[in-house]
Design an enzyme around this catalytic site. Structure first.
Site, PDB file in Angstrom:
ATOM      1  CB  SER A 125      -0.929  -0.004   1.209  1.00 12.85           C
ATOM      2  OG  SER A 125      -0.213  -0.342   2.363  1.00 12.85           O
ATOM      3  CG  HIS A 146      -2.618  -0.323  -3.451  1.00 11.63           C
ATOM      4  ND1 HIS A 146      -2.898   0.982  -3.146  1.00 11.63           N
ATOM      5  CD2 HIS A 146      -2.847  -1.030  -2.312  1.00 11.63           C
ATOM      6  CE1 HIS A 146      -3.275   1.057  -1.880  1.00 11.63           C
ATOM      7  NE2 HIS A 146      -3.255  -0.151  -1.363  1.00 11.63           N
ATOM      8  CD  GLU A 158      -3.230   3.886  -5.772  1.00 11.60           C
ATOM      9  OE1 GLU A 158      -2.968   5.082  -5.946  1.00 11.60           O
ATOM     10  OE2 GLU A 158      -2.921   3.275  -4.728  1.00 11.60           O
ATOM     11  CG  ASN A 196      -2.979   4.148   1.136  1.00 15.91           C
ATOM     12  OD1 ASN A 196      -4.147   4.228   1.502  1.00 15.91           O
ATOM     13  ND2 ASN A 196      -2.401   2.985   0.890  1.00 15.91           N
TER      14      ASN A 196
END
Ligand code: CAA
Length: 287
Positions: A125, A146, A158, A196
Site C-alpha cells: 500500500s 494495489h 492502482e 493513500n
C-alpha cells in the site's frame, strides 16, 4: 495459451491469505484463473479460504452468483504453504505484511524460484516498487498492483510502475485487472502512491480531531458520512483497514514527504495497546 482479454497467463499465486490476499485470490479465481493461495501456515490458508467460501455463499444466497459458478471458483483455488509452488505460476501477487525486510527476502526468493516469464506483483500500500524490484534480477517484470479493501467490492486497482517496469508488463496487468472486474489506474512510484497519499492524511486528521477533544468518535464519523457522503466515517474506515497498517503508511508518508504527515500520537498509542481495529476486536470502536 491466451486467456480472454489476451493476457498471457493461466496460473496466479497469491502470497498472504489475510483480508487482502484472500480477496485477491477470490477475484482472480472468479475471473477464471487457477489460483495458488499461499501463506506461512496451513491454518492461515484455511482461514482465508473459509472467508472466500463465506463471501461466495452469500452471493449465491442473494441470487448474484450461480451455485455452480461458486463451486467452480472454489475448485480453481489450491492451498499452499511452500514458496516453491511459485515455480508453476505465471504471475505472483504478494500480499504479505508491509515490511521491507520481509518483502525484500520474498522477492529475492521468488526471483530464484519462478521461471523467467513470471511477473512479480506486490499489493503493497505504500512501499516503493522500485526498491522491491531491485531485490530481483528482473526489475522490468516487477509491478505494483494495489487493491482496495474489501477487495471483492472495491472497483479500483492502482497499477504502479517501478522505474524499470516494462510497457508489456504494465499492459498485461492492466488487462488482468479488467478481467478481474476492476478499473486499473496508472500511477507512478511515490510515497503512498495516490490513494493513500490522500486517504491516510484524512484519517490521521480525524484521529487528531479526536485527540484534541473536538468531537466524539461517532460524531467525527457522522460529520464525514452525512456531510461528505462518504460510505463510512474515517475512524470506522481506519478500523476496517487496520490501525497498524494506517500507522505504517503514515510513517512512510512522514518519512518520504515531511512533517505535515506526522502520525497522531493517539494512533501510535492504540497500536501499542494492540487495538488494531476490526481484526483485533477493538480500535476506535469495539467489535
Ligand atoms: N467482503 C466481501 N463483500 C463485502 C464485504 C467484505 N469484507 N463487506 C461488504 N461486502 C459487500 C456486501 O456483501 C454487500 O454486497 P451486496 O451489494 O451484493 O449486497 C456490499 O458489499 C455492501 O455491503 P453492506 O450493505 O453490508 O454495507 P455498506 O453498504 O455499508 O458497504 C462497504 C460496506 C463496501 C465496506 C462500504 O462501507 C464502503 O465502501 N466503505 C469504504 C471502503 C473503503 O474506503 N475502502 C478503501 C480502504 S483503503 C485501502 O484499502 C487501501 C489501503 O492501502 C489502506
Amino acid at each position: 495459451m491466451l486467456q480472454k482479454g489476451g493476457s498471457p497467463m493461466k496460473k496466479i499465486m497469491v502470497i498472504g491469505a489475510g483480508q487482502m490476499g484472500g480477496g485477491i485470490a477470490q477475484v482472480a479465481a472468479q475471473a477464471g484463473y487457477s489460483v495458488i493461495l499461499n501463506d506461512l501456515k496451513e491454518e492461515f490458508v484455511t482461514r482465508g479460504l473459509s472467508v472466500i467460501e463465506k463471501n461466495l455463499r452469500r452471493n449465491v444466497e442473494k441470487g448474484k452468483l450461480e451455485a455452480i459458478e461458486s463451486a467452480a471458483t472454489l475448485g480453481r483455488i489450491t492451498q499452499s504453504t511452500a514458496l516453491q509452488d511459485a515455480a508453476s505460476a505465471d504471475l505472483v501477487i504478494e500480499a504479505a505484511v508491509e515490511n521491507m525486510v520481509i518483502k525484500s527476502q520474498l522477492f529475492a526468493q521468488l526471483d530464484e524460484i519462478c521461471p523467467e516469464h513470471t511477473i512479480l506483483a506486490t499489493n503493497t500500500s505504500s512501499l516503493p516498487i522500485t526498491e522491491i524490484a531491485a531485490f530481483t534480477k528482473r526489475p522490468d517484470r516487477v509491478i505494483g498492483m494495489h487493491f482496495m479493501n474489501p477487495v471483492p467490492v472495491m472497483k479500483l486497482v492502482e497499477v504502479i510502475r517501478g522505474l524499470a517496469t516494462s510497457d508489456e508488463v504494465y499492459k498485461t496487468i492492466e488487462t488482468l485487472s479488467q478481467e478481474m472486474g476492476k478499473t486499473p489506474v496508472e500511477v507512478n512510484d511515490a510515497p503512498g502512491f495516490v490513494a493513500n497519499r490522500i486517504l491516510i492524511p484524512m484519517i490521521n486528521e480525524a484521529v487528531y480531531t479526536l485527540y484534541e477533544g473536538i468531537a466524539t468518535v461517532e460524531d467525527i464519523d457522522q460529520v464525514m458520512k452525512l456531510g461528505m457522503n462518504h460510505p463510512m466515517g474515517p475512524l470506522a474506515l481506519a478500523d476496517l483497514i487496520g490501525l497498524d497498517t494506517v500507522l505504517s503508511i503514515s510513517e512512510i508518508l512522514h518519512e518520504g514527504l515531511g512533517d505535515k504527515y506526522r502520525p497522531c500520537p493517539l494512533l501510535r498509542k492504540y497500536v501499542k495497546a494492540g487495538w488494531y481495529g476490526r481484526k483485533s476486536g477493538r480500535g476506535f470502536y469495539q467489535y
